[in-house]
Structure formats: structure tokens, C-alpha cells
Write a protein that holds these residues in place. Structure first.
Motif, PDB file in Angstrom:
ATOM      1  N   LYS A  70       0.831  -1.205   0.000  1.00 47.71           N
ATOM      2  CA  LYS A  70       0.000   0.000   0.000  1.00 47.71           C
ATOM      3  C   LYS A  70       0.863   1.252   0.000  1.00 47.71           C
ATOM      4  CE  LYS A  70      -4.186  -1.714   0.262  1.00 47.71           C
ATOM      5  NZ  LYS A  70      -5.193  -1.437  -0.746  1.00 47.71           N
ATOM      6  N   LEU A  71       2.055   1.149  -0.560  1.00 45.21           N
ATOM      7  CA  LEU A  71       2.956   2.267  -0.479  1.00 45.21           C
ATOM      8  C   LEU A  71       3.120   2.954  -1.827  1.00 45.21           C
ATOM      9  CD1 LEU A  71       5.306   0.540  -1.867  1.00 45.21           C
ATOM     10  CD2 LEU A  71       5.782  -0.154   0.447  1.00 45.21           C
ATOM     11  N   THR A  72       3.295   4.228  -1.790  1.00 45.12           N
ATOM     12  CA  THR A  72       3.424   4.990  -3.027  1.00 45.12           C
ATOM     13  C   THR A  72       4.674   4.590  -3.796  1.00 45.12           C
ATOM     14  OG1 THR A  72       4.542   6.733  -1.809  1.00 45.12           O
ATOM     15  CG2 THR A  72       2.200   6.993  -2.129  1.00 45.12           C
ATOM     16  N   SER A  73       5.711   4.176  -3.081  1.00 49.45           N
ATOM     17  CA  SER A  73       6.962   3.891  -3.768  1.00 49.45           C
ATOM     18  C   SER A  73       6.910   2.631  -4.622  1.00 49.45           C
ATOM     19  CB  SER A  73       8.106   3.782  -2.769  1.00 49.45           C
ATOM     20  OG  SER A  73       7.852   2.781  -1.840  1.00 49.45           O
ATOM     21  N   LEU A  74       5.970   1.728  -4.342  1.00 50.10           N
ATOM     22  CA  LEU A  74       5.829   0.555  -5.208  1.00 50.10           C
ATOM     23  C   LEU A  74       4.838   0.837  -6.336  1.00 50.10           C
ATOM     24  CD1 LEU A  74       5.816  -2.595  -2.909  1.00 50.10           C
ATOM     25  CD2 LEU A  74       7.674  -1.587  -4.191  1.00 50.10           C
ATOM     26  N   ASN A  75       4.188   1.968  -6.264  1.00 46.43           N
ATOM     27  CA  ASN A  75       3.176   2.350  -7.237  1.00 46.43           C
ATOM     28  C   ASN A  75       3.758   3.358  -8.198  1.00 46.43           C
ATOM     29  OD1 ASN A  75       0.611   1.436  -7.461  1.00 46.43           O
ATOM     30  ND2 ASN A  75       0.055   2.178  -5.431  1.00 46.43           N
ATOM     31  N   ALA A  76       4.128   2.928  -9.367  1.00 45.35           N
ATOM     32  CA  ALA A  76       4.775   3.829 -10.316  1.00 45.35           C
ATOM     33  C   ALA A  76       3.904   5.052 -10.597  1.00 45.35           C
ATOM     34  CB  ALA A  76       5.079   3.088 -11.607  1.00 45.35           C
ATOM     35  N   GLU A  77       2.583   4.859 -10.687  1.00 45.54           N
ATOM     36  CA  GLU A  77       1.703   5.975 -11.024  1.00 45.54           C
ATOM     37  C   GLU A  77       1.681   7.017  -9.933  1.00 45.54           C
ATOM     38  OE1 GLU A  77      -1.953   3.856 -11.050  1.00 45.54           O
ATOM     39  OE2 GLU A  77      -1.321   2.686 -12.762  1.00 45.54           O
ATOM     40  N   ALA A  78       1.833   6.569  -8.704  1.00 42.80           N
ATOM     41  CA  ALA A  78       1.713   7.493  -7.581  1.00 42.80           C
ATOM     42  C   ALA A  78       3.038   8.169  -7.239  1.00 42.80           C
ATOM     43  CB  ALA A  78       1.185   6.747  -6.360  1.00 42.80           C
ATOM     44  N   PHE A  79       4.084   7.839  -8.006  1.00 46.22           N
ATOM     45  CA  PHE A  79       5.395   8.417  -7.716  1.00 46.22           C
ATOM     46  C   PHE A  79       5.342   9.934  -7.813  1.00 46.22           C
ATOM     47  CE2 PHE A  79       8.705   5.928  -6.395  1.00 46.22           C
ATOM     48  CZ  PHE A  79       9.940   6.457  -6.727  1.00 46.22           C
ATOM     49  N   GLN A  80       5.796  10.597  -6.762  1.00 44.49           N
ATOM     50  CA  GLN A  80       5.705  12.049  -6.731  1.00 44.49           C
ATOM     51  C   GLN A  80       6.926  12.686  -7.387  1.00 44.49           C
ATOM     52  OE1 GLN A  80       4.781  13.183  -2.533  1.00 44.49           O
ATOM     53  NE2 GLN A  80       4.688  10.981  -2.267  1.00 44.49           N
ATOM     54  N   LYS A  81       6.881  13.980  -7.511  1.00 39.26           N
ATOM     55  CA  LYS A  81       8.013  14.724  -8.062  1.00 39.26           C
ATOM     56  C   LYS A  81       9.173  14.655  -7.071  1.00 39.26           C
ATOM     57  CE  LYS A  81       5.049  18.033 -10.448  1.00 39.26           C
ATOM     58  NZ  LYS A  81       4.597  19.442 -10.480  1.00 39.26           N
ATOM     59  N   PRO A  82      10.411  14.682  -7.581  1.00 37.07           N
ATOM     60  CA  PRO A  82      11.581  14.611  -6.684  1.00 37.07           C
ATOM     61  C   PRO A  82      11.549  15.661  -5.578  1.00 37.07           C
ATOM     62  CG  PRO A  82      12.263  14.400  -8.966  1.00 37.07           C
ATOM     63  CD  PRO A  82      10.799  14.701  -9.000  1.00 37.07           C
ATOM     64  N   GLU A  83      11.143  16.887  -5.911  1.00 40.26           N
ATOM     65  CA  GLU A  83      11.134  17.939  -4.891  1.00 40.26           C
ATOM     66  C   GLU A  83      10.120  17.654  -3.781  1.00 40.26           C
ATOM     67  OE1 GLU A  83       9.238  19.761  -8.698  1.00 40.26           O
ATOM     68  OE2 GLU A  83      10.885  18.408  -8.167  1.00 40.26           O
ATOM     69  N   ASP A  84       9.006  16.997  -4.149  1.00 39.78           N
ATOM     70  CA  ASP A  84       7.999  16.648  -3.132  1.00 39.78           C
ATOM     71  C   ASP A  84       8.528  15.562  -2.196  1.00 39.78           C
ATOM     72  OD1 ASP A  84       6.223  18.459  -4.196  1.00 39.78           O
ATOM     73  OD2 ASP A  84       5.246  16.984  -5.481  1.00 39.78           O
ATOM     74  N   LEU A  85       9.165  14.540  -2.789  1.00 41.98           N
ATOM     75  CA  LEU A  85       9.725  13.455  -1.984  1.00 41.98           C
ATOM     76  C   LEU A  85      10.836  13.973  -1.067  1.00 41.98           C
ATOM     77  CD1 LEU A  85       9.840  10.719  -4.750  1.00 41.98           C
ATOM     78  CD2 LEU A  85       8.569  10.533  -2.615  1.00 41.98           C
ATOM     79  N   ALA A  86      11.690  14.818  -1.620  1.00 42.84           N
ATOM     80  CA  ALA A  86      12.792  15.384  -0.829  1.00 42.84           C
ATOM     81  C   ALA A  86      12.252  16.181   0.351  1.00 42.84           C
ATOM     82  CB  ALA A  86      13.671  16.269  -1.717  1.00 42.84           C
ATOM     83  N   LYS A  87      11.192  16.936   0.103  1.00 41.78           N
ATOM     84  CA  LYS A  87      10.601  17.771   1.153  1.00 41.78           C
ATOM     85  C   LYS A  87      10.051  16.902   2.290  1.00 41.78           C
ATOM     86  CE  LYS A  87       8.521  21.322  -0.494  1.00 41.78           C
ATOM     87  NZ  LYS A  87       7.489  22.187  -1.127  1.00 41.78           N
ATOM     88  N   VAL A  88       9.383  15.790   1.921  1.00 41.56           N
ATOM     89  CA  VAL A  88       8.832  14.864   2.925  1.00 41.56           C
ATOM     90  C   VAL A  88       9.966  14.270   3.761  1.00 41.56           C
ATOM     91  CG1 VAL A  88       7.689  12.636   3.254  1.00 41.56           C
ATOM     92  CG2 VAL A  88       6.734  14.294   1.644  1.00 41.56           C
ATOM     93  N   TRP A  89      11.035  13.832   3.099  1.00 44.22           N
ATOM     94  CA  TRP A  89      12.167  13.239   3.811  1.00 44.22           C
ATOM     95  C   TRP A  89      12.770  14.217   4.807  1.00 44.22           C
ATOM     96  CZ3 TRP A  89      15.995   9.349   1.330  1.00 44.22           C
ATOM     97  CH2 TRP A  89      15.282   8.263   0.799  1.00 44.22           C
ATOM     98  N   GLU A  90      12.998  15.446   4.348  1.00 48.16           N
ATOM     99  CA  GLU A  90      13.616  16.444   5.216  1.00 48.16           C
ATOM    100  C   GLU A  90      12.724  16.758   6.424  1.00 48.16           C
ATOM    101  OE1 GLU A  90      16.705  17.839   4.526  1.00 48.16           O
ATOM    102  OE2 GLU A  90      16.904  16.570   2.758  1.00 48.16           O
ATOM    103  N   LYS A  91      11.428  16.821   6.169  1.00 45.11           N
ATOM    104  CA  LYS A  91      10.477  17.129   7.246  1.00 45.11           C
ATOM    105  C   LYS A  91      10.476  16.015   8.297  1.00 45.11           C
ATOM    106  CE  LYS A  91       5.638  18.467   7.939  1.00 45.11           C
ATOM    107  NZ  LYS A  91       4.323  18.666   7.294  1.00 45.11           N
ATOM    108  N   VAL A  92      10.463  14.759   7.840  1.00 48.51           N
ATOM    109  CA  VAL A  92      10.467  13.619   8.762  1.00 48.51           C
ATOM    110  C   VAL A  92      11.765  13.589   9.566  1.00 48.51           C
ATOM    111  CG1 VAL A  92      10.494  11.092   8.931  1.00 48.51           C
ATOM    112  CG2 VAL A  92       8.870  12.218   7.400  1.00 48.51           C
ATOM    113  N   ALA A  93      12.882  13.843   8.898  1.00 44.07           N
ATOM    114  CA  ALA A  93      14.185  13.846   9.587  1.00 44.07           C
ATOM    115  C   ALA A  93      14.221  14.914  10.679  1.00 44.07           C
ATOM    116  CB  ALA A  93      15.306  14.081   8.580  1.00 44.07           C
ATOM    117  N   SER A  94      13.716  16.099  10.367  1.00 47.97           N
ATOM    118  CA  SER A  94      13.711  17.199  11.342  1.00 47.97           C
ATOM    119  C   SER A  94      12.825  16.870  12.534  1.00 47.97           C
ATOM    120  CB  SER A  94      13.215  18.490  10.684  1.00 47.97           C
ATOM    121  OG  SER A  94      14.069  18.856   9.627  1.00 47.97           O
ATOM    122  N   ARG A  95      11.712  16.198  12.258  1.00 43.05           N
ATOM    123  CA  ARG A  95      10.733  15.921  13.311  1.00 43.05           C
ATOM    124  C   ARG A  95      11.154  14.748  14.198  1.00 43.05           C
ATOM    125  NH1 ARG A  95       6.080  12.711  13.179  1.00 43.05           N
ATOM    126  NH2 ARG A  95       6.316  12.403  10.941  1.00 43.05           N
TER     127      ARG A  95
END
Length: 297
Positions: A70-95
Motif C-alpha cells: 500500500k505504499l506509493t513507492s511501489l506504485n509507479a503511477e503514484a510516484f511524486q516529483k523529486p522535490e515533493d519526496l525530498a521535502k517529505v524526507w527532510e520534514k520527517v528527519a527534522s521531526r
């Protein structure tokens, strides 16, 4: 947080006993299914809590990692833009304090999430512990070292660093056995109605009741409370190992993981680790968010 899991694993070893004596502890009454995505930063952030839960209450449960479909990363269609993914990663790391370097999505993006997931099942064919060592290693390479963990050369290096039989792993990576194992995980994800990750489902193998499901990241005491609810008792936490013993076992851990496990502040952890660094027992590895430490003695 959801408190019911509709699916239940098949279990032919159920007994009517509800008290946990010595024999019960040998077979560990609770089974914990951890639904993860190797590319999910929230799943990576669960690591400190799983370590602490294992050290304090691991005598009562076994952990079974499940690669969720049920994850977006296994779903090619749901793959987000690189900047969106990077933003999520940075936010999770900070939190959460568990470093995730979002620059990966600009510099060395994962080209085949499916291959990354398949590699974990290939590693598990050499045993559950081998699979868990390998999962940890690809997470380190992904989140800390910005490695494309769908690249076969990277996966083979991770297999070697995890002390796997590399030739066997290479064959299993392209085998029907690994594909079937991954399909089983995806089926289990659907059966247990896991729609978000990370998710944890606990089952008491002594009782015929539904499991308890926790979806998302929560403070550590939530996981302890749910485990106790599943066991219908409040066992004492085991005495924690000495810091050096902990490091010797896990080999490579973050300041955040040490802080969570030992209930220390970040400054206290840094102080204790610097003492070991002066004794040349650990090496310091600065990462984008925080520090990791390698045990070398």
C-alpha cells in the motif's frame, strides 16, 4: 490509531493457556507484524522504538517485517516529483531525529522500488535474522548515504556487509521464490487492511481474539501499552544492557536511537559517545541530520 486488525495469521500452535510461565516465554506468546516500505522515512523513524521494545520486552514477542503493497513507492503511477519526496524526507528527519537525506531524489534517485522490495525477500531466504540485517543495511545506504538501493551492485554490497552468502543472494534476487514471498507480503497487507505505513499488528498466539493494529508513528509508551493490552498483563521491562554491549550488538546506530533506548537527552548521549570515541571504541559518522556511530573495538 486503529485498534483492530480484521485479518489473522494462520496459527496451528494455539493452546488454551493464558498464563505466561517459563514454557510460554520460550515460544513467545505475541507475534508482531511490522508493515514497512524500505523507502519510507517514517518506517526508518520507527527503528529506535523497535530497538527499545525488543530490549525491554523482546522476551515476549517475535517481530515479522512485512513489505507493504500500500505504499506509493511501489506504485509507479503514484510516484511524486523529486522535490515533493525530498521535502517529505527532510520534514520527517527534522521531526524524528532519524536522518533522511532528501538530496537523494535529485542526485541518485531510486529507479526501481520493486527491486528494492524484492531484495529484502531474497535476503530473507537465508533466514529471518539475515533478512533483518539486510533491511537495516539498505535503509542505512538509502537514507544516510544517498544510494540507489534498486541498483544491483549496491544491493550486492549490502548483502556482503550483512554477512550474507552473496552468490546465493544474487541468484535469489532473480528467483521465483523471492517473487512469491513478496506477493505473500502484499496479500497479507490486503487481508489485514493495512492502508497506511508504518503499521504494526500484534497477535496473541494464545488467544483467538482479533489483533491490535497501530498505524503511524507514536510515542514509545503507546507501543508498550498496546503490547500489555495484547498480553493482558503488565510485565516489568528487562534491565537494559550496558551502552558498550548495546553498541557491540547493533554495530552502527544513531544518536537518536541511543537516546530513545537509554532515555537520555541528546547532549547526554553525545557526551557518553565522545568518551567511547576517546577510547577508540567507536567512530563518529556525521550525517545530514545528527550523528551515527560505528562500534570498532
Amino acid at each position: 490509531m486503529s485498534f483492530k486488525a480484521t485479518g489473522e495469521p494462520n496459527n496451528t500452535n494455539q493452546t488454551p493457556q493464558s498464563q505466561y510461565g517459563f514454557v510460554d516465554l520460550l515460544k513467545k506468546p505475541v507475534e508482531i507484524y511490522v508493515f514497512i516500505d524500505p523507502l519510507c522515512p517514517q518506517c526508518w523513524s520507527l527503528e529506535p522504538f523497535l530497538k527499545k521494545l525488543t530490549l525491554e520486552y523482546g522476551r515476549y514477542f517475535t517481530i515479522r517485517p512485512i513489505i507493504s503493497g500500500k505504499l506509493t513507492s511501489l506504485n509507479a503511477e503514484a510516484f511524486q516529483k523529486p522535490e515533493d519526496l525530498a521535502k517529505v524526507w527532510e520534514k520527517v528527519a527534522s521531526r524524528t531525529g532519524m536522518s533522511c537525506d532528501g538530496d537523494l531524489w535529485f542526485e541518485n534517485p531510486v529507479s526501481s522500488p520493486w527491486m528494492a522490495a524484492l531484495s529484502i525477500k531474497a535476503a530473507e531466504l537465508q533466514g529471518k535474522k539475515a533478512g533483518m540485517r539486510f533491511l537495516r543495511k539498505i535503509q542505512e545506504n538509502l537514507f544516510l548515504n544517498k544510494q540507489n538501493i534498486s541498483n544491483e551492485d549496491v544491493l550486492l554490497r549490502c548483502a556482503e556487509e550483512s554477512n550474507l552468502d552473496v552468490e546465493e543472494f544474487k541468484q535469489d534476487l532473480h528467483s521465483d521464490s523471492a517473487k512469491r514471498a513478496l506477493q505473500c507480503d502484499l496479500k497479507l497487507t490486503r487481508e489485514m487492511e493495512v492502508e497506511e505505513i508504518p503499521a504494526i499488528v500484534l497477535f496473541n498466539q494464545e488467544e483467538e481474539e482479533e489483533g491490535i493494529k497501530i498505524t503511524g508513528l507514536y510515542p514509545y509508551n503507546v507501543y508498550v501499552n498496546v503490547l500489555q493490552e495484547m498480553m493482558q498483563k503488565e510485565p516489568p521491562a528487562a534491565v537494559k544492557p550496558a551502552l558498550e554491549e548495546f553498541l557491540q550488538h547493533y554495530r552502527f546506530v544513531g544518536t537518536q536511537e541511543i537516546s530513545v533506548v537509554f532515555d537520555w537527552s541528546e547532549s547526554k548521549t553525545e557526551c557518553e559517545m565522545k568518551k567511547l570515541q576517546l577510547k577508540q571504541k567507536v567512530e563518529k559518522h556525521p550525517v545530514k541530520y545528527g550523528t551515527f556511530w560505528r562500534y570498532v573495538k
